[in-house]
Design an enzyme around this catalytic site. Structure first.
Site, short mmCIF file in Angstrom:
data_model
loop_
_atom_site.label_atom_id
_atom_site.label_comp_id
_atom_site.label_asym_id
_atom_site.label_seq_id
_atom_site.Cartn_x
_atom_site.Cartn_y
_atom_site.Cartn_z
N CYS A 81 21.24 1.57 -7.52
CA CYS A 81 22.30 1.70 -8.43
C CYS A 81 21.55 1.50 -9.76
O CYS A 81 20.50 2.07 -10.25
CB CYS A 81 23.45 1.17 -8.35
N ASN A 82 22.16 1.01 -10.55
CA ASN A 82 21.53 0.77 -12.07
C ASN A 82 20.61 -0.54 -11.94
O ASN A 82 19.51 -0.65 -12.14
CB ASN A 82 22.45 0.61 -13.06
#
Length: 207
Positions: free
Chosen positions: A151-152
């Site tokens: 994800c981030n």
């Protein structure tokens, strides 16, 4: 002199005050406000020299993915999406959770990329997200491929997907699945809403 008159007199003798203003972009300015009669005047404004931001700056890139299961399922941050890692870990697929596959030097013709929309909010419903992600992961496993899930920051969303996969596909309890993923990547921390839903996915309940 009456009490009211005293208050009015003091009101006109207020000391100057310094105020820091932070803008939406994180920049800051310092202003000096001075009381003159019944008016408050801005007598000076100074741009602060210190470099400030309206968000947390990641100064420590996180390039190394963690192997979660059977040398085919890997978890990391978006920093781990590099051609070097694709070659080193022999990734065949990249699954991006809630963030488009970040621009990098990877050869898009040599690897499959997948995207599943997901907001990192406690109220986000995981049912469809997990179902879609698990289908992708299972397909990679059947092809004997290797997949990097990110994800981030590789902390909440992507770790949630890995834990859900272990619960639903490997029939692990939440406690065992969570402990396994955390032992591989210590920084994981699904948000409270995700944790609650993951616990409900225990193999005795299903999703």
């Amino acid at each position: 002199m009456s009490f009211l008159d005293q208050l009015k007199a003091k009101k006109k003798c207020l000391k100057s005050t310094v105020t820091n203003i932070t803008h939406a972009d994180g920049s800051q300015k310092q202003i000096l406000l001075t009381k003159t009669g019944d008016e408050v005047l801005e007598t000076s404004r100074v741009q602060l020299k210190s470099k400030t931001y309206g968000f947390i700056v990641d100064t420590k890139p996180d390039f190394v993915p963690a192997c979660i299961s059977d040398d085919f399922l890997y978890l990391g941050s978006q920093d781990a999406v590099t051609q070097e890692n694709v070659q080193k870990y022999k990734f065949t697929d990249i699954l991006s959770i809630g963030i488009e596959t970040p621009p990098s030097d990877i050869d898009s013709n040599a690897i499959r990329t997948h995207y599943v929309a997901c907001l990192d909010l406690p109220e986000t419903c995981l049912e469809a997200i997990v179902r879609q992600s698990n289908q992708i992961i299972c397909d990679v496993h059947e092809r004997t491929g290797r997949i990097l899930i990110h994800c981030n920051a590789g902390v909440s969303r992507s770790s949630t997907i890995c834990i859900a996969y272990l619960i639903l596909e490997h029939k692990m309890s939440f406690d065992v699945a969570f402990a396994l993923v955390k032992s591989k990547r210590e920084c994981i921390r699904p948000n409270d809403g995700f944790l609650k839903q993951l616990k409900q996915m225990d193999h005795s309940n299903g999703v």
